[in-house]
Write an enzyme that holds these catalytic residues in place. Structure first.
Site, short mmCIF file in Angstrom:
data_model
loop_
_atom_site.label_atom_id
_atom_site.label_comp_id
_atom_site.label_asym_id
_atom_site.label_seq_id
_atom_site.Cartn_x
_atom_site.Cartn_y
_atom_site.Cartn_z
N HIS A 58 39.42 39.71 40.69
CA HIS A 58 39.58 41.15 40.56
C HIS A 58 41.07 41.38 40.29
CE1 HIS A 58 36.16 40.95 43.43
NE2 HIS A 58 35.75 42.03 42.81
N ASP A 61 42.93 41.11 43.50
CA ASP A 61 42.99 39.81 44.18
C ASP A 61 44.34 39.16 43.87
OD1 ASP A 61 40.33 40.18 44.84
OD2 ASP A 61 39.58 38.80 43.30
N MET A 92 36.37 34.85 33.56
CA MET A 92 35.88 36.20 33.88
C MET A 92 36.90 36.97 34.71
SD MET A 92 34.58 38.00 36.68
CE MET A 92 33.33 37.45 37.82
N GLU A 185 26.62 44.06 37.18
CA GLU A 185 26.02 43.42 38.35
C GLU A 185 25.35 44.45 39.25
OE1 GLU A 185 28.83 41.00 40.44
OE2 GLU A 185 27.59 40.85 42.24
N LYS A 187 23.09 45.75 42.68
CA LYS A 187 22.93 45.50 44.12
C LYS A 187 22.17 46.68 44.71
CE LYS A 187 25.57 44.09 48.19
NZ LYS A 187 26.90 43.83 48.76
N GLU A 221 23.08 38.38 40.84
CA GLU A 221 23.53 37.61 42.00
C GLU A 221 22.33 37.28 42.88
OE1 GLU A 221 27.07 38.71 44.25
OE2 GLU A 221 25.97 38.35 46.12
N HIS A 224 21.93 39.52 45.94
CA HIS A 224 21.59 40.91 45.67
C HIS A 224 20.12 41.08 45.31
CE1 HIS A 224 26.09 41.80 44.67
NE2 HIS A 224 25.91 41.26 45.87
N ASP A 249 26.10 35.05 39.38
CA ASP A 249 26.73 34.89 40.70
C ASP A 249 25.77 34.08 41.58
OD1 ASP A 249 28.99 36.23 40.00
OD2 ASP A 249 28.68 37.95 41.32
N ASP A 259 24.46 41.48 52.95
CA ASP A 259 24.82 40.59 51.83
C ASP A 259 25.57 39.38 52.39
OD1 ASP A 259 25.35 39.65 49.29
OD2 ASP A 259 27.01 41.03 48.94
N ASP A 261 26.14 36.19 51.12
CA ASP A 261 27.02 35.41 50.24
C ASP A 261 27.23 33.98 50.76
OD1 ASP A 261 27.35 37.59 48.52
OD2 ASP A 261 29.20 38.25 49.49
N ASP A 295 29.69 33.19 43.86
CA ASP A 295 30.21 34.39 44.54
C ASP A 295 29.77 34.28 45.99
OD1 ASP A 295 31.21 36.76 45.31
OD2 ASP A 295 29.80 38.01 44.23
C1 GLT Z 1 32.31 41.76 45.82
C2 GLT Z 1 30.83 41.80 45.63
C3 GLT Z 1 30.38 40.83 44.62
C4 GLT Z 1 30.89 41.13 43.24
C5 GLT Z 1 32.35 41.03 43.14
C6 GLT Z 1 32.78 41.46 41.77
S1 GLT Z 1 33.16 41.87 44.37
O1 GLT Z 1 32.69 40.59 46.46
O2 GLT Z 1 30.22 41.54 46.87
O3 GLT Z 1 29.01 40.70 44.58
O4 GLT Z 1 30.35 40.18 42.36
O5 GLT Z 1 33.27 42.74 41.73
MN MN Z 2 26.94 39.40 47.39
MN MN Z 3 28.57 39.20 43.07
#
Ligand code: GLT
Ligand code: MN
Ligand code: MN
Length: 396
Positions: A58, A61, A92, A185, A187, A221, A224, A249, A259, A261, A295
Site C-alpha cells: 500500500h 506501508d 502490484m 477485491e 469482501k 481472496e 473473503h 490473495d 477475516d 488471513d 495476503d
Molecule cells: C487489507 C485487506 C486485504 C487487502 C489489502 C489490500 S489491505 O489487509 O485485509 O484483504 O487485500 O488493500
Molecule cells: Mn483478508
Molecule cells: Mn486481500
C-alpha cells in the site's frame, strides 16, 4: 539435494507477499503489537532470503500518511536500492483507502463528495508511486465501502459513485499513457457491517458496467470468499473463465469467522488443493500465470523468526499442493472415473453448444433414456477419496 518444495524464483516461482503481511506486528482489536515494526528494506531482504519473487505494498506501508515530498523521494530511493540489492520486483501496488479517519464513511462511496475527491487524489498519488516501482497491477480493496445502516444512503447512489471513481481512475491512467491492470477485491463485511460488492461474483458484474472494463479484473481472496462459506474455487473459476483473474490473495480461513488471513493451506486443505489445481491448469484449461500473492500474516504468538516460518510455510504448502494436484490429474483411476462421467458416445454436446435450426431439430428428436440416466452412479465418493489420499500422502 535441494528440497523441491522450497521456493525458487530462478526456477520460475512467482510468490509475492505484501509489506503489510510479513510486516504485520501482531496487533488485533484486543491487544497491541507484539512484534517490532520492521523497516520495509529489511522486509525486502527477509523476503528474498525466504525465496519470494516479489513484494507488494500500500502507499502508506512504505510512505506514512502526510510525509513531505522530499522525504518520500528518500524513502523510495532507499526501498528501490533494497529491491535491486535483493533482486525483488514490485508487481502490484494498492492504496490505503481505509485507515485514515477521513474514510470512516467510505472512500469512493462516501456520501460527501469532498471525501470522494480526496480518495481519488490519494489513489492517483499511490498509482504514480506504484508505476515508479514497476507495478503493472493496481489492487482496489474497498475496505470502507459499505455501511452499518442503510439509512446512511441508498446503495444505488453508492454504486454509482463507486463506478464514477473507477471510471475516472481508468481514464486518468490511460491519459497518463500507462498500461496498467486494475484488480478489484471483494469482501462481504469487516470492517464495515455490510460492504458493497460483497463477493467476487458481485465484482465481476460491476466491472462489466465500467467504461474501461477491459483493464479491470478481480483479486479474489480465499478468506473473503470463505468467511460467508462460499467456494473460492468457484469464484476463481468464474473469473478465469472470463479472463478476469488479474491477481489473487492466497491465505486460509475458517467459515463464519472474522477475516483470519491465516497461513496458506493451514485451514480447508481440500479447498486449497482444488484451488491450486485450478491455478496450475487442469481439465484442459490454461494455468493462471500471474503472481501468487499471500495476503496473510503470522499468528500473534510469533516473534520475527516465526514470521519467516510463516512465509516459508505459505510457499511450501502451495508447491506441495501443486505437486499433489499434478499427480492426482495424472492418476489413471482418476482419469477413468472422469472419462466415464464425461463420455459422449452419441456426440450430443455439439448440439447443445449453439442454437440453430439443425441443432433444434436434433434436440427435439433426441430420445433420452431418463430412467437409465437417473439411476446411474457417478463414483464421486471414490474420486474424492483418491484426492484425499493424495492429500494425506499415502498415494503419490
Ligand atoms: C487489507 C485487506 C486485504 C487487502 C489489502 C489490500 S489491505 O489487509 O485485509 O484483504 O487485500 O488493500
Ligand atoms: Mn483478508
Ligand atoms: Mn486481500
Amino acid at each position: 539435494m535441494p528440497d523441491p518444495y522450497d521456493p525458487s524464483p530462478s526456477a520460475g516461482d512467482r510468490f509475492t507477499f505484501g509489506l503489510w503481511t510479513v510486516g504485520n506486528p501482531g496487533a488485533d482489536p484486543f491487544g497491541s503489537q507484539v512484534r517490532p515494526s520492521v523497516p520495509p528494506p529489511d522486509l525486502v531482504a527477509g523476503l528474498a532470503k525466504a525465496g519470494a519473487w516479489g513484494v507488494n505494498l500500500h502507499d502508506n506501508d512504505l510512505v506514512p500518511f502526510g510525509t513531505p515530498a522530499a522525504e518520500q523521494e528518500r524513502i523510495l530511493a532507499e526501498f528501490q536500492k533494497a529491491l535491486a540489492d535483493h533482486g525483488l520486483v514490485v508487481p502490484m501496488a494498492t492504496t490505503n483507502l481505509f485507515s485514515h479517519p477521513i474514510f470512516r464513511d467510505g472512500a469512493f462511496t462516501a456520501s460527501n463528495p469532498e471525501v470522494r475527491a480526496f480518495a481519488l487524489q490519494k489513489a492517483m498519488r499511490s498509482i504514480e508511486m506504484g508505476v515508479q516501482l514497476g507495478a503493472g497491477t493496481i489492487v482496489f480493496w474497498g475496505g470502507r465501502e459499505g455501511v452499518e445502516t442503510d439509512a446512511a444512503r441508498d446503495c444505488r447512489d453508492a454504486l454509482g459513485w463507486y463506478r464514477e471513481c473507477m471510471n475516472f481512475l481508468c481514464a486518468w491512467t490511460k491519459n497518463q499513457g500507462w498500461d496498467l491492470k486494475f484488480a478489484l477485491e471483494a469482501k462481504p463485511n469487516e470492517p464495515r457491517g455490510d460492504m458493497y460488492l460483497a463477493t467476487t461474483g458481485h465484482m465481476l458484474h460491476f466491472i462489466e458496467t465500467l467504461d474501461h472494463a477491459e483493464m479491470c479484473g478481480v483479486n479474489p481472496e480465499v478468506a473473503h470468499e470463505n468467511m460467508p462459506g462460499l467456494s473460492m474455487v468457484h469464484a476463481v473459476g468464474q473469473a478465469m473463465e472470463v479472463g478476469k483473474l488479474f491477481h489473487i490473495d492466497l491465505n486460509a480461513q475458517r467459515i463464519g469467522r472474522y477475516d483470519q488471513d491465516l497461513r496458506f493451506g493451514s485451514e480447508d486443505l481440500k479447498g486449497a488443493f482444488f484451488l491450486v489445481r485450478m491455478l496450475e491448469g487442469t481439465c484442459g484449461h490454461a494455468a493462471y500465470t500471474g503472481p501468487l500473492h499471500f495476503d496473510a500474516h503470522a499468528y500473534r504468538t510469533e516473534d520475527v523468526e516465526g514470521v519467516w516460518d510463516f512465509a516459508r510455510g505459505c510457499m511450501r504448502s502451495y508447491k506441495i499442493l501443486a505437486a499433489r494436484a499434478k499427480a492426482f490429474d495424472a492418476d489413471t483411476e482418476v482419469l477413468d472415473i472422469l472419462a466415464a462421467n464425461h463420455a459422449d458416445a452419441r456426440n450430443i454436446a455439439p448440439t447443445l453448444a449453439d442454437f440453430n435450426s439443425n441443432n433444434l431439430a436434433t434436440l427435439e428428436a433426441l430420445e433420452l433414456d431418463v430412467d437409465a440416466l437417473a439411476s446411474k452412479g457417478h463414483r464421486y465418493e471414490r474420486l474424492d477419496q483418491l484426492a484425499m489420499e493424495y492429500l494425506m500422502g499415502v498415494r503419490t
